[in-house]
Design an enzyme around this catalytic site. Structure first.
Site, PDB file in Angstrom:
ATOM      1  N   ASP A 164      -6.883  -6.240  -3.848  1.00 35.52           N
ATOM      2  CA  ASP A 164      -6.134  -5.623  -2.771  1.00 35.52           C
ATOM      3  C   ASP A 164      -7.061  -5.651  -1.536  1.00 35.52           C
ATOM      4  OD1 ASP A 164      -4.230  -3.815  -1.490  1.00 35.52           O
ATOM      5  OD2 ASP A 164      -5.739  -2.272  -1.800  1.00 35.52           O
ATOM      6  N   LEU A 165      -6.545  -5.411  -0.357  1.00 32.26           N
ATOM      7  CA  LEU A 165      -7.410  -5.480   0.833  1.00 32.26           C
ATOM      8  C   LEU A 165      -7.792  -4.082   1.358  1.00 32.26           C
ATOM      9  CD1 LEU A 165      -8.741  -7.217   3.081  1.00 32.26           C
ATOM     10  CD2 LEU A 165      -6.591  -7.032   4.319  1.00 32.26           C
ATOM     11  N   ASP A 166      -6.799  -3.381   1.913  1.00 30.65           N
ATOM     12  CA  ASP A 166      -7.067  -2.078   2.531  1.00 30.65           C
ATOM     13  C   ASP A 166      -7.558  -1.080   1.489  1.00 30.65           C
ATOM     14  OD1 ASP A 166      -6.154  -2.767   5.120  1.00 30.65           O
ATOM     15  OD2 ASP A 166      -4.086  -2.452   4.517  1.00 30.65           O
ATOM     16  N   THR A 215      -9.875  -0.027   5.846  1.00 28.56           N
ATOM     17  CA  THR A 215      -8.850   0.064   6.887  1.00 28.56           C
ATOM     18  C   THR A 215      -7.854   1.177   6.599  1.00 28.56           C
ATOM     19  OG1 THR A 215      -7.982  -1.833   5.723  1.00 28.56           O
ATOM     20  CG2 THR A 215      -8.832  -2.239   7.922  1.00 28.56           C
ATOM     21  N   LYS A 221      -0.516   4.681   0.898  1.00 30.88           N
ATOM     22  CA  LYS A 221      -1.434   3.572   0.597  1.00 30.88           C
ATOM     23  C   LYS A 221      -0.736   2.502  -0.227  1.00 30.88           C
ATOM     24  CE  LYS A 221      -5.772   6.060   0.969  1.00 30.88           C
ATOM     25  NZ  LYS A 221      -6.965   6.544   0.253  1.00 30.88           N
ATOM     26  N   SER A 229      -2.258  -8.312  -1.045  1.00 31.18           N
ATOM     27  CA  SER A 229      -2.173  -7.157  -0.140  1.00 31.18           C
ATOM     28  C   SER A 229      -0.764  -6.967   0.395  1.00 31.18           C
ATOM     29  CB  SER A 229      -3.132  -7.390   1.031  1.00 31.18           C
ATOM     30  OG  SER A 229      -2.877  -6.485   2.080  1.00 31.18           O
ATOM     31  N   ALA A 230      -0.396  -5.720   0.665  1.00 28.78           N
ATOM     32  CA  ALA A 230       0.905  -5.430   1.263  1.00 28.78           C
ATOM     33  C   ALA A 230       0.889  -5.637   2.780  1.00 28.78           C
ATOM     34  CB  ALA A 230       1.282  -3.977   0.968  1.00 28.78           C
ATOM     35  N   LYS A 275       4.861  -3.231  -3.090  1.00 31.02           N
ATOM     36  CA  LYS A 275       4.292  -2.442  -4.187  1.00 31.02           C
ATOM     37  C   LYS A 275       5.004  -1.086  -4.203  1.00 31.02           C
ATOM     38  CE  LYS A 275      -0.310  -4.381  -3.233  1.00 31.02           C
ATOM     39  NZ  LYS A 275      -1.627  -4.125  -2.645  1.00 31.02           N
ATOM     40  N   GLU A 321      -7.553  -2.238  -7.129  1.00 35.99           N
ATOM     41  CA  GLU A 321      -6.583  -1.527  -6.282  1.00 35.99           C
ATOM     42  C   GLU A 321      -7.035  -0.101  -5.961  1.00 35.99           C
ATOM     43  OE1 GLU A 321      -2.922  -2.686  -4.495  1.00 35.99           O
ATOM     44  OE2 GLU A 321      -3.915  -0.738  -4.579  1.00 35.99           O
ATOM     45  N   ASP A 322      -6.741   0.346  -4.755  1.00 43.57           N
ATOM     46  CA  ASP A 322      -7.087   1.735  -4.401  1.00 43.57           C
ATOM     47  C   ASP A 322      -5.853   2.638  -4.326  1.00 43.57           C
ATOM     48  OD1 ASP A 322      -6.062   0.497  -2.004  1.00 43.57           O
ATOM     49  OD2 ASP A 322      -6.812   2.238  -0.904  1.00 43.57           O
TER      50      ASP A 322
HETATM   51  P1  B16 Z   1       0.628  -3.513   7.695  1.00 44.26           P
HETATM   52  P2  B16 Z   1      -3.029  -3.102   0.990  1.00 44.26           P
HETATM   53  C1  B16 Z   1      -1.371  -1.901   2.720  1.00 44.26           C
HETATM   54  O1  B16 Z   1      -2.411  -2.795   2.444  1.00 44.26           O
HETATM   55  C2  B16 Z   1      -1.873  -0.532   3.137  1.00 44.26           C
HETATM   56  O2  B16 Z   1      -2.538   0.098   2.057  1.00 44.26           O
HETATM   57  C3  B16 Z   1      -0.714   0.337   3.573  1.00 44.26           C
HETATM   58  O3  B16 Z   1      -1.180   1.605   3.984  1.00 44.26           O
HETATM   59  C4  B16 Z   1       0.033  -0.372   4.726  1.00 44.26           C
HETATM   60  O4  B16 Z   1       1.155   0.377   5.140  1.00 44.26           O
HETATM   61  C5  B16 Z   1       0.485  -1.751   4.236  1.00 44.26           C
HETATM   62  O5  B16 Z   1      -0.644  -2.487   3.802  1.00 44.26           O
HETATM   63  C6  B16 Z   1       1.190  -2.525   5.312  1.00 44.26           C
HETATM   64  O6  B16 Z   1       0.257  -2.859   6.285  1.00 44.26           O
HETATM   65  O7  B16 Z   1       1.248  -2.460   8.531  1.00 44.26           O
HETATM   66  O8  B16 Z   1      -0.720  -3.979   8.200  1.00 44.26           O
HETATM   67  O9  B16 Z   1       1.556  -4.668   7.401  1.00 44.26           O
HETATM   68  O10 B16 Z   1      -3.696  -1.839   0.556  1.00 44.26           O
HETATM   69  O11 B16 Z   1      -1.888  -3.543   0.102  1.00 44.26           O
HETATM   70  O12 B16 Z   1      -4.021  -4.212   1.275  1.00 44.26           O
HETATM   71 MG    MG Z   2      -5.051  -0.737  -0.672  1.00 43.66          MG
END
Ligand code: B16
Ligand code: MG
Length: 218
Positions: free
Chosen positions: A9-11, A17, A45, A114-115, A145, A169-170
């Site tokens: 996962d990224l964030d 982030t 998240k 990542s989302a 997710k 994953e966090d």
């Molecule tokens: P964006 P991940 C997710 O990233 C974040 O955890 C989540 O808080 C955020 O709303 C989502 O990406 C969408 O991000 O607005 O940049 O498209 O944890 O799946 O890497």
């Molecule tokens: Mg994350």
């Protein structure tokens, strides 16, 4: 040597982030007279941008027009991007480069799952794009997710069966997605929040190369 697929996962896993998402959402919510706690923020998240705003509005019992909804989504992302623009390699979370390097030495394929629709921009900012054999993000999926779609595509892109994949994953939603995809889930964060993961570690400093070796071999 066995081949496993390692999906990150990224964030909140590679870079912190998550704190920028929280800041941007909190400011936006304040403008709507909605307050939410750090505990409630856990539910945002890993969740898509649209779903995040829907949740915040529900917490505040607010209904708004589609036009305003779209405007607020744009505003949030603008503010988030202004934080991202300041990022550099110092924001990579501890020991992530060591783990990525070791996996490469072990010849293991690595995917991003990542989302975020901003994932590629963030990876470029922190100079990690070339560490990944495949990148799957919010632009590539139709279901967010906890749906397993993002991880299933990430596995397919590196040609590894889901049951041979290991996901870092966090988020609560992300661990559920990995479990539903029939992958090994490794929670990064607190056991209180990520108790449904197969393993939980505070961060990558707790994940030794020997542990990774045993994941590859088993
Ligand atoms: P964006 P991940 C997710 O990233 C974040 O955890 C989540 O808080 C955020 O709303 C989502 O990406 C969408 O991000 O607005 O940049 O498209 O944890 O799946 O890497
Ligand atoms: Mg994350």
């Amino acid at each position: 040597m066995n081949k496993k697929g390692f999906i990150f996962d990224l964030d909140g896993v590679i870079v912190d982030t998550a704190k920028y998402h929280f800041l941007a959402w909190q400011r936006l919510a304040k403008g709507l007279d909605i307050n939410f706690t750090e505990e409630e923020n856990e539910q945002l998240k890993g969740v898509s941008r649209v779903r995040s705003l829907e949740k915040i509005l529900a917490w505040g019992n607010k209904t708004i027009s589609q036009e305003l909804f779209d405007e607020l989504m744009g505003k949030k992302n603008e503010e988030y991007l202004s934080f991202i623009a300041e990022m550099d390699t110092n924001e990579i979370l501890p020991d992530v480069p060591r783990v990525l390097k070791f996996l490469k030495e072990m010849d293991q394929p690595i995917s991003l799952g990542s989302a975020s629709k901003n994932a590629r921009t963030i990876l470029e900012r922190v100079n990690l794009k070339s560490s990944f054999n495949a990148i799957v993000d919010g632009n590539d999926v139709s279901k967010a997710k906890p749906d397993p779609e993002v991880f299933l595509i990430a596995a397919k892109e590196i040609d590894v069966k889901p049951e041979d994949c290991i996901v870092f994953e966090d988020s609560v939603a992300g661990v559920t997605a990995a479990n539903t995809a029939n992958m090994i889930s490794i929670g990064i964060g607190s056991k209180d929040v990520l108790g449904h993961a197969n393993y939980v570690f505070k961060d990558f400093t707790e994940i030794s190369n020997d542990l990774i070796k045993s994941l590859i071999e088993n």
